[in-house]
Write an enzyme that holds these catalytic residues in place. Structure first.
Site, short mmCIF file in Angstrom:
data_model
loop_
_atom_site.label_atom_id
_atom_site.label_comp_id
_atom_site.label_asym_id
_atom_site.label_seq_id
_atom_site.Cartn_x
_atom_site.Cartn_y
_atom_site.Cartn_z
N GLY A 1 0.76 -1.24 0.00
CA GLY A 1 0.00 0.00 0.00
C GLY A 1 0.79 1.29 0.00
N GLU A 37 4.03 -7.02 1.54
CA GLU A 37 3.56 -7.38 0.19
C GLU A 37 3.50 -6.09 -0.62
OE1 GLU A 37 -0.36 -8.60 1.23
OE2 GLU A 37 0.28 -10.55 1.94
N ARG A 54 3.10 -1.54 -5.95
CA ARG A 54 3.29 -0.22 -6.56
C ARG A 54 4.63 0.41 -6.20
NH1 ARG A 54 -1.27 2.84 -7.70
NH2 ARG A 54 -2.33 1.62 -6.12
N TYR A 81 -10.07 4.92 -11.90
CA TYR A 81 -10.00 5.52 -10.56
C TYR A 81 -9.85 7.03 -10.61
CZ TYR A 81 -7.85 0.86 -10.11
OH TYR A 81 -7.54 -0.46 -10.22
N CYS A 104 -13.43 3.89 -28.38
CA CYS A 104 -14.78 4.44 -28.50
C CYS A 104 -15.49 4.48 -27.15
CB CYS A 104 -15.59 3.60 -29.49
SG CYS A 104 -14.71 3.44 -31.03
N GLU A 105 -14.99 5.25 -26.25
CA GLU A 105 -15.58 5.43 -24.91
C GLU A 105 -15.23 6.84 -24.47
OE1 GLU A 105 -16.86 3.00 -22.68
OE2 GLU A 105 -16.38 1.18 -23.79
N TYR A 145 0.30 -1.62 -12.29
CA TYR A 145 -1.11 -1.65 -12.65
C TYR A 145 -1.34 -0.95 -13.99
CZ TYR A 145 -1.17 -2.86 -7.71
OH TYR A 145 -0.91 -3.45 -6.50
N1 LLP Z 1 -1.47 -7.15 -0.61
C1 LLP Z 1 -2.77 -7.24 -0.90
C2 LLP Z 1 -3.60 -8.15 -0.10
C3 LLP Z 1 -3.33 -6.47 -1.92
O1 LLP Z 1 -4.62 -6.55 -2.19
C4 LLP Z 1 -2.50 -5.58 -2.67
C5 LLP Z 1 -3.03 -4.77 -3.74
C6 LLP Z 1 -1.13 -5.53 -2.34
C7 LLP Z 1 -0.65 -6.31 -1.30
C8 LLP Z 1 -0.16 -4.63 -3.06
O2 LLP Z 1 -0.48 -3.30 -2.85
P1 LLP Z 1 0.48 -2.13 -3.37
O3 LLP Z 1 1.78 -2.21 -2.61
O4 LLP Z 1 0.67 -2.29 -4.83
O5 LLP Z 1 -0.28 -0.90 -3.03
N2 LLP Z 1 -5.16 -1.40 -9.57
C9 LLP Z 1 -5.12 -0.44 -8.47
C10 LLP Z 1 -4.45 -1.01 -7.24
C11 LLP Z 1 -5.09 -2.28 -6.74
C12 LLP Z 1 -4.39 -2.83 -5.53
C13 LLP Z 1 -4.86 -4.20 -5.25
N3 LLP Z 1 -4.26 -4.83 -4.13
C14 LLP Z 1 -4.40 0.82 -8.95
O6 LLP Z 1 -3.99 0.87 -10.10
O7 LLP Z 1 -4.28 1.78 -8.19
#
Ligand code: LLP
Length: 420
Positions: free
Chosen positions: A240, A280, A283, A323, A349-350, A378
């Site tokens: 996150g 985990e 991003r 988003y 086309c959107e 992503y």
């Molecule tokens: N762990 C879990 C349980 C998750 O659901 C996620 C992301 C992560 C770790 C990794 O999170 P990060 O470090 O990447 O923030 N497509 C969206 C983001 C979806 C995130 C889904 N889960 C976007 O483009 O902002």
């Protein structure tokens, strides 16, 4: 942390590569990543955990290009997977099974069995029914499985509603009360080893506050489990950590990422627990290393708006459409100090097919190249062939060298795939 992208004599560079010169020789659009930026992000993450028993896992969902995965694996990272497909991929890439964690709100019986057979580090369990199903499968396989329950701490991550996960209105995790009932039951099951606590409060979080609240929650919850004689050995902190989507690379001192601001605070808060810490991260590992490079096809004007129509579209990068995500857009060649207000849109086309609305940009003309920044996470992973648009190539810059790490998939490749 400094970015690996900068302007020199009006041209945008990645490491030692002039991107404007490179783009002139390629078919557009394409993704381009910086190896240096990726490794720098990995190092900052590892450093944040130094002094603790820390296992950073990379969330494959952010970008699963195999070349990038190998680089991340070689930095000592484990993998965070959310499907049997990602688990299969992670194993093929050579992430050691004991460094793989498996999350996801709806794992099928086949996926659970695959994970247990493979002997991964742990499964993150998201419901009472999934816990039962996991125990049943482990018993049938006669293999004890290490698990964490994903506890929903009801913390507001102050991020977009679609990527906030730690509130009770979200489908994710198990409430605190239910988890307190399930842990002792799991500890009594001969085939379950409930050794961890898992949280993930959301994505693109740019402040420390929500993580510091999570620290408090984890410490309190671990002590409640201790009182109930459930022996916890690790905490899975989720991911996150946000990145700066507004860096236009004009000032090298503008930070690209919040890793060094946020992650050490999160980890230090838990260091004294003596527990192993797993993270985990998607991003924060890969977003800032990637650009989506696209060429201007046309300018057009209505009585209300000026549009810049480019050859990339929402099928290549859906974040702005899905988003309302902001991505800085920069010209590969700076040739004017002037600004005009435009919408940058794709050919799909959107009406939702846009990269920026009412953005002040250097006046752009047909044939100019622009880069949509921080597109490494992503981006390509959420791409589709909508409007029968081909998969676009991916390149990796390493100093002066540019490697093709995915050649894309043409329309005839896609046609043949159906007809075979
Ligand atoms: N762990 C879990 C349980 C998750 O659901 C996620 C992301 C992560 C770790 C990794 O999170 P990060 O470090 O990447 O923030 N497509 C969206 C983001 C979806 C995130 C889904 N889960 C976007 O483009 O902002």
């Amino acid at each position: 942390m400094k970015t690996s992208f900068y302007y020199q004599q009006q041209s945008l560079y990645c490491e030692n590569t002039n991107l404007n010169a490179f783009a002139q020789k390629q078919s557009s659009p394409f993704y381009l990543y910086s190896k240096n930026e990726l490794l720098q992000n990995c190092k900052a993450i590892t450093e944040a955990g130094s002094g603790s028993d820390f296992l950073p896992c990379y969330a494959l969902k952010a970008n699963y290009n195999p070349t990038l995965l190998r680089l991340i694996r070689d930095m000592g990272f484990g993998a965070d997977v959310v499907s049997g497909g990602e688990l299969e991929f992670a194993l093929k890439i050579g992430f050691p099974a004991e460094k793989i964690v498996f999350a996801g709100v709806g794992k099928s019986a086949a996926e659970i069995e695959f994970a247990i057979q493979t002997g991964i580090h742990s499964l993150n369990i998201e419901s009472a029914e999934e816990l039962k199903q996991t125990a049943r499968i482990a018993a049938r396989l006669q293999k004890k499985v290490r698990i964490a329950l994903r506890v929903n701490p009801d913390i507001d991550a102050h991020t977009h509603a679609y990527i906030s996960t730690g509130k009770h209105i979200n489908k994710f995790g198990i409430t605190i009360d239910e988890a307190l009932r399930l842990y002792p039951a799991a500890a009594n099951d001969p085939w379950l080893n409930p050794a961890g606590i898992h949280v993930h409060i959301g994505s693109q979080i740019t402040e420390k506050g929500p993580f510091l609240k999570t620290v408090e929650f984890l410490l309190d919850f671990a002590s409640l489990l201790k009182d109930r004689n459930v022996p916890i050995t690790y905490l899975d902190l989720g991911g996150g950590i946000g990145v700066n989507y507004k860096n236009d690379f004009r000032d090298p001192d503008v930070p690209n990422s919040y890793i060094s601001e946020i992650l050490p605070a999160y980890i230090n808060g838990l260091k004294d627990s003596g527990l192993k810490l797993v993270a985990e991260l998607g991003r924060s590992v890969i977003a800032t290393s990637g650009l989506l490079i696209t060429q201007v096809l046309y300018r057009k004007q209505t009585p209300l708006k000026k549009f810049i129509v480019v050859d990339a579209a929402m099928n290549n990068l859906i974040r702005p459409s899905l988003y309302s995500a902001y991505h800085e857009i920069v010209p590969l060649n700076l040739d004017s100090q002037e600004k005009e207000t435009v919408d940058v849109v794709g050919p799909v086309c959107e009406s939702g097919d846009f990269f920026a609305k009412d953005r002040a940009m250097q006046p752009l003309k047909q044939g100019d190249f622009i880069a949509i920044t921080a597109a490494g996470a992503y981006g390509q992973a959420l791409a589709s062939n909508y409007n029968l648009r081909p998969d676009i190539p991916e390149y990796l810059v390493d100093g002066e060298t540019v490697l093709t790490i995915y050649k894309g998939r043409s329309i005839s490749d896609i046609y043949d795939y159906y007809e075979q």
